[in-house]
Scaffold this motif. Structure first.
Motif, short mmCIF file in Angstrom:
data_model
loop_
_atom_site.label_atom_id
_atom_site.label_comp_id
_atom_site.label_asym_id
_atom_site.label_seq_id
_atom_site.Cartn_x
_atom_site.Cartn_y
_atom_site.Cartn_z
N LEU A 194 0.83 -1.21 0.00
CA LEU A 194 0.00 0.00 0.00
C LEU A 194 0.87 1.26 0.00
CD1 LEU A 194 -2.87 1.00 -0.11
CD2 LEU A 194 -3.01 0.86 2.37
N LEU A 195 1.95 1.26 0.77
CA LEU A 195 2.85 2.42 0.77
C LEU A 195 3.42 2.66 -0.63
CD1 LEU A 195 4.76 1.94 4.16
CD2 LEU A 195 3.33 3.89 3.55
N THR A 196 3.71 1.57 -1.34
CA THR A 196 4.24 1.68 -2.72
C THR A 196 3.19 2.33 -3.63
OG1 THR A 196 5.61 -0.27 -2.37
CG2 THR A 196 5.23 0.38 -4.66
N LYS A 197 1.92 1.90 -3.50
CA LYS A 197 0.85 2.47 -4.33
C LYS A 197 0.65 3.96 -4.03
CE LYS A 197 -3.11 0.06 -4.95
NZ LYS A 197 -4.23 -0.84 -4.59
N ILE A 198 0.74 4.32 -2.74
CA ILE A 198 0.56 5.73 -2.36
C ILE A 198 1.70 6.57 -2.93
CG2 ILE A 198 0.31 7.37 -0.45
CD1 ILE A 198 -0.62 4.94 1.28
N LYS A 199 2.95 6.04 -2.84
CA LYS A 199 4.12 6.77 -3.38
C LYS A 199 3.94 7.06 -4.86
CE LYS A 199 7.52 5.07 -0.07
NZ LYS A 199 8.28 3.87 0.27
N ARG A 200 3.39 6.06 -5.57
CA ARG A 200 3.16 6.22 -7.01
C ARG A 200 2.17 7.37 -7.27
NH1 ARG A 200 1.40 0.87 -8.52
NH2 ARG A 200 3.42 0.16 -7.82
N PRO B 110 4.37 9.41 2.62
CA PRO B 110 3.17 8.56 2.70
C PRO B 110 3.13 7.80 4.03
CG PRO B 110 4.38 8.14 0.67
CD PRO B 110 5.27 8.96 1.55
N PHE B 111 1.93 7.49 4.47
CA PHE B 111 1.78 6.65 5.67
C PHE B 111 0.49 5.86 5.54
CE2 PHE B 111 -0.56 10.48 6.61
CZ PHE B 111 -1.60 10.12 7.45
N VAL B 112 0.37 4.82 6.34
CA VAL B 112 -0.88 4.05 6.39
C VAL B 112 -1.36 4.00 7.84
CG1 VAL B 112 -0.30 2.62 4.39
CG2 VAL B 112 0.25 1.81 6.70
N VAL B 113 -2.63 3.73 7.99
CA VAL B 113 -3.21 3.59 9.32
C VAL B 113 -3.75 2.16 9.43
CG1 VAL B 113 -4.94 4.45 10.94
CG2 VAL B 113 -3.79 6.03 9.38
N VAL B 114 -3.25 1.43 10.43
CA VAL B 114 -3.71 0.07 10.68
C VAL B 114 -4.78 0.14 11.76
CG1 VAL B 114 -3.04 -2.25 11.42
CG2 VAL B 114 -1.44 -0.86 10.08
N LYS B 115 -5.97 -0.42 11.45
CA LYS B 115 -7.09 -0.34 12.40
C LYS B 115 -7.72 -1.71 12.54
CE LYS B 115 -8.69 4.02 10.29
NZ LYS B 115 -9.88 4.74 9.85
N ALA B 116 -8.32 -1.93 13.71
CA ALA B 116 -9.18 -3.10 13.87
C ALA B 116 -10.30 -3.02 12.84
CB ALA B 116 -9.76 -3.12 15.28
N ASP B 117 -10.54 -4.11 12.11
CA ASP B 117 -11.53 -4.07 11.03
C ASP B 117 -12.95 -3.86 11.57
OD1 ASP B 117 -12.23 -4.05 8.39
OD2 ASP B 117 -12.06 -6.19 8.06
N ASN B 118 -13.15 -4.22 12.83
CA ASN B 118 -14.47 -4.00 13.45
C ASN B 118 -14.34 -3.03 14.61
OD1 ASN B 118 -12.98 -5.77 15.03
ND2 ASN B 118 -14.77 -6.83 15.82
N GLY B 119 -13.41 -2.08 14.51
CA GLY B 119 -13.10 -1.22 15.66
C GLY B 119 -13.97 0.01 15.73
#
Length: 431
Positions: free
Chosen positions: A260-266, A277-286
């Motif tokens: 995902l970081l690679t896709k965002i950089k593109r 770029p950064f990503v946010v990791v979250k509980a899928d049902n959080g």
């Protein structure tokens, strides 16, 4: 006052605002046709981030709290929307039972419940608040900030209906996101409308399903406007079978974060964006801003400390995290009083009824603001017209900025509608 955008890259967002304003008739017709085919969630709030180069929802809540942050000027809109929503579902409705979360001593949350009671009372209903908490065994009066009080009453379940002593509602409004699962007391009700339905709760809902629906909608909406859907859509991946406490499933997490970081950089390169770029990791049902971490480099996942692992392992009501969504991080480049800010838009039925800015003086532009220490400032349009003002320079007008937020929030609400249809246990399946 429009909150200040601290970024050199306001060009793309001003262009987007102009495109949305110019396309207003087409947009409103598009929504109108969608709502002919799909039922909006009963009420919704959407957290939005404005980076100056993209504007995207990062969370959609189908059991929104925080109604107490809406100013008195916004109440008429909420009351009208409540009337429309109730008329569609139960036109003869007389009594409404509100079922709140079980954390009975959170007075800020209970002020939100009182505001909901006020809205539906002004919409012409008798409203009482019934708790399913085992701690509430008799009517309990709780004093709230500002001198108000709230009375919580224990719910009574007869064979097929739910109510209170001497109170039989035709409609039950849940303001409880059912993180721990749907309690049996709410199941198999007879001739009572439960809003939202049980499958809107976090025991069934998954953020990844929601954002998949949102992505599909954005592709069609992008075609309508002639824009790159990425400008309003946060990309995402997901991982199942993750156990932070036992270090299991972290390889899946690393590879998906890296991809995902690679896709965002593109994308950043395509648009000449020089942010990291950064990503946010979250509980899928959080929910409640729990089970969230920001990752700027895949190496960040190599040395997670015990505190982070504990934070990511368990969320509200002691639920263990096994599935995570990895979401493209969207910077927030908006400021209110020098604090980082993000708009939260509130809707009832298919109508935008108001909102506020969530601000946090101790958080950065790439961090989660839904955290202890956050404060709330009403959206800056309360004394101006709610309608957009064509001809104004993009970025200069609060109604125009807010109209753009409202469009993106309604797209997220529509995604919520698609999501609920897909998970409806009573839906007929055609093969």
């Amino acid at each position: 006052m429009v909150p200040h955008l601290i970024t050199a890259l306001t060009g793309p967002i001003n262009e987007l605002e102009q495109r949305i304003l110019d396309s207003m008739p087409a947009i409103e017709r598009w929504f109108r046709l969608e709502w002919m085919e799909h039922t909006p969630p009963f009420y919704t709030s959407v957290d939005i981030r404005n980076a100056g180069f993209k504007l995207a929802p990062v969370d959609t809540n189908l059991y929104p709290g925080g109604w107490n942050n809406l100013t008195p000027d916004m109440l008429p809109l909420a009351v009208q929307a409540a009337m429309a929503a109730i008329e569609k579902i139960c036109p003869e409705a007389k009594n409404l039972l509100v079922i709140p979360e079980n954390h009975t001593r959170n007075t800020f949350y209970l002020s939100n419940v009182v505001q909901l009671k006020r809205i539906f009372h002004m919409a012409g209903l008798n409203v009482r608040i019934g708790s399913i908490s085992p701690d509430i065994k008799e009517p309990t009066v709780i004093d709230l900030p500002g001198g108000e009080q709230v009375t919580l009453e224990p719910v009574i379940r007869s064979k097929r209906r739910l109510g209170l002593k001497d109170f039989d509602p035709c409609t039950i409004l849940l303001n409880n996101d059912l993180s721990a699962g749907a309690p049996g007391i709410l199941e198999e009700l007879h001739e009572q409308y439960l809003l939202p339905p049980l499958h809107a709760g976090w025991s069934v809902r998954r953020k990844s399903n929601h954002f998949q629906s949102y992505e599909d909608i954005c592709k069609r909406f992008g075609k309508l406007l002639g824009i790159d859907p990425w400008l309003i859509n946060p990309m995402f991946n997901k991982c199942g079978d993750v156990n932070f406490a036992e270090d299991q499933g972290l390889e899946c997490l690393r590879s998906n974060v890296d991809a995902l970081l690679t896709k965002i950089k593109r994308k950043y390169k395509e648009y000449g964006i020089h942010e990291k770029p950064f990503v946010v990791v979250k509980a899928d049902n959080g929910t409640y801003g729990m089970g969230i971490m920001t990752v700027r480099d895949v190496k960040d996942l190599d040395g997670l400390n015990r505190k982070t692992k504990n934070k990511m392992s368990v969320i509200k009501d002691g639920q263990t995290v096994n599935d995570v969504i990895i979401q493209e991080g969207v910077l927030t480049n908006e400021r209110v009083n020098d604090s980082v800010a993000e708009p939260v838009v509130y809707m009832m039925d298919r109508y935008v009824v108001g909102g506020f800015y969530r601000i946090h003086a101790d958080r950065g532009v790439d961090e989660n603001l839904n955290a202890p220490g956050a404060s709330f400032v009403p959206l800056a349009f309360e004394h101006s017209t709610h309608l957009p003002q064509p001809g104004m320079k993009p970025g200069a007008s609060a109604p125009n900025r807010f109209y753009m937020y409202g469009v993106v929030a309604r797209l997220a609400m529509l995604a919520g509608s698609y999501e609920l249809e897909a998970t409806d246990p009573d839906a007929e399946v055609y093969t």
